[in-house]
Design a protein around this motif. Structure first.
Motif, short mmCIF file in Angstrom:
data_model
loop_
_atom_site.label_atom_id
_atom_site.label_comp_id
_atom_site.label_asym_id
_atom_site.label_seq_id
_atom_site.Cartn_x
_atom_site.Cartn_y
_atom_site.Cartn_z
N MET A 144 1.86 6.36 5.59
CA MET A 144 0.47 6.53 5.18
C MET A 144 -0.18 7.64 6.00
SD MET A 144 0.18 4.55 2.67
CE MET A 144 -1.58 4.85 2.39
N ALA A 167 0.88 4.21 -2.80
CA ALA A 167 0.69 5.62 -2.45
C ALA A 167 1.87 6.47 -2.88
CB ALA A 167 0.46 5.76 -0.94
N THR A 194 2.66 10.09 -5.78
CA THR A 194 3.08 11.40 -5.27
C THR A 194 3.95 12.17 -6.25
OG1 THR A 194 5.10 10.53 -4.25
CG2 THR A 194 3.07 10.53 -2.90
N PRO A 214 1.32 11.01 2.11
CA PRO A 214 1.25 11.22 0.65
C PRO A 214 1.00 12.66 0.23
CG PRO A 214 0.15 9.17 1.22
CD PRO A 214 0.51 9.84 2.53
N GLU A 246 0.83 -1.20 0.00
CA GLU A 246 0.00 0.00 0.00
C GLU A 246 0.87 1.26 0.00
OE1 GLU A 246 -3.67 1.93 2.66
OE2 GLU A 246 -2.55 0.20 3.40
#
Length: 358
Positions: free
Chosen positions: A249, A49, A53, A264, A45
């Protein structure tokens, strides 16, 4: 300044087809470290993410607790820093390490996103694993900059090497650079770093980055553990071409490095800011920028400020330096004051030399 002899080391490096150096856009690295919390799904994950960016690359760390420390609770093996206070090194690295059997899946996920993933190896066996996965570059962490054997083993792969300098003296940096040279390495970048977690902004000493840029004449950058992105942005203005920041995160407050990591949205803003900073630096220029060309007409020039009859003298009241810039250059004002007008002139007329009786 006398420069250090870097031998065959290049003035730019190339990772996965991307050129990195002072003549290119900043290379931004999202460092995952141990923020996956021991969960491979969270690690995947994080890659998902980070890829969104605008980061140039994602970095992981390759070690096992037993390859980086001893399972021992003696006082020298217990962390005294407030962030991880009271934990043994082994316990900390057990939580933070990225299991080796995850690596193939992590590289594959990054490839799906078309983003580069590479790693910091902490011993020779880690490099062997990463070579099997065709890792495109190696990062030597600050704490390993004195591990000359590790540096040389990494350099012998022929891959680009990035090294952080946290806690290192200039002599130790020189020794590490020499180790890369002696091993036949040709691509090396040095990241100024302060190994404080987090690093107070007053401790960043970014002038060191500028010094290293001049002294080594190879790509330099910043491995940043300070809060926010101020130091990262400033580093670009000082010649930094690589920025590494820890990544987490959104709303993560519990992961091992969460306290000094960007989420992010924060990372995306940093990527945009450092690119804008690089663009803003440009090059020395005294030519009109395209954006200002239309405004030249609004510079000052000499204009008739009051109606003037033929033969009337020019004064500071009836001849003035004003905007716009279609009249005579303001440098002529003092020369014209007191001279007679050659013809009748109305207010708002741009001044010309031909209107003066010589």
């Amino acid at each position: 300044m006398k420069k250090f002899d870097v031998g065959q080391l290049h003035k730019s490096i190339n990772i996965d087809g991307v050129d990195i150096g002072e003549n290119y856009q900043p290379y931004t690295i999202a460092e995952l470290s141990g923020n996956h919390g021991g969960d491979i799904n969270k690690a995947l994950e994080l890659i998902d993410a980070a890829a969104k960016t605008g980061a140039s690359a994602i970095k992981i760390q390759t070690y096992r607790p037993d390859t980086i420390t001893l399972d021992h609770d003696g006082p020298e093996f217990v962390v005294k820093d407030k962030l991880w206070q009271g934990r043994t090194l082994y316990e900390l690295y057990e939580e933070a390490h990225t299991p080796w059997h995850w690596h193939e899946a992590l590289f594959a996920r990054a490839k799906e996103h078309g983003i580069t993933l590479f790693s910091s190896p902490f011993d020779k066996t880690a490099i062997d694993l990463l070579e099997d996965l065709n890792c495109p570059a190696y990062k030597i962490a600050s704490f390993e900059i004195t591990d000359i054997g590790l540096i040389q083993y990494a350099a012998k792969t022929g891959k680009p090497i990035i090294m952080s300098t946290g806690m290192a003296t200039l002599a130790e940096i020189e020794e590490a650079v020499t180790a890369v040279k002696d091993a036949g390495g040709t691509q090396l970048a040095i990241l100024h770093c302060v190994s404080g977690y987090p690093t107070p902004i007053a401790d960043c000493n970014l002038s060191t980055l500028a010094y290293l840029h001049q002294y080594l004449d190879i790509p330099v950058g910043l491995s940043d553990h300070s809060l926010a992105d101020t130091a990262a942005i400033a580093s670009v203005a000082l010649g930094g071409s690589i920025i590494e920041k820890h990544f987490k995160m959104t709303n993560d407050t519990t992961s091992v490095d969460a306290a000094f990591s960007l989420d992010p949205n924060e990372f995306s803003r940093m990527v945009s800011a450092v690119k804008n900073t690089k663009s803003a630096l440009g090059e020395p220029s005294f030519r009109l920028a395209k954006s200002e060309q239309d405004n030249v007409a609004f510079r000052r020039s000499l204009y008739i400020a009051e109606d003037i009859k033929e033969g009337e003298l020019f004064t500071e009241q009836n001849l003035r330096s004003v905007r716009p810039g279609l009249g005579l250059h303001p440098r002529y004002l003092d020369e014209l004051i007191g001279k007679p007008a050659k013809q009748t002139l109305t207010k708002g007329t741009p001044m010309k030399l031909e209107y003066v009786t010589q």
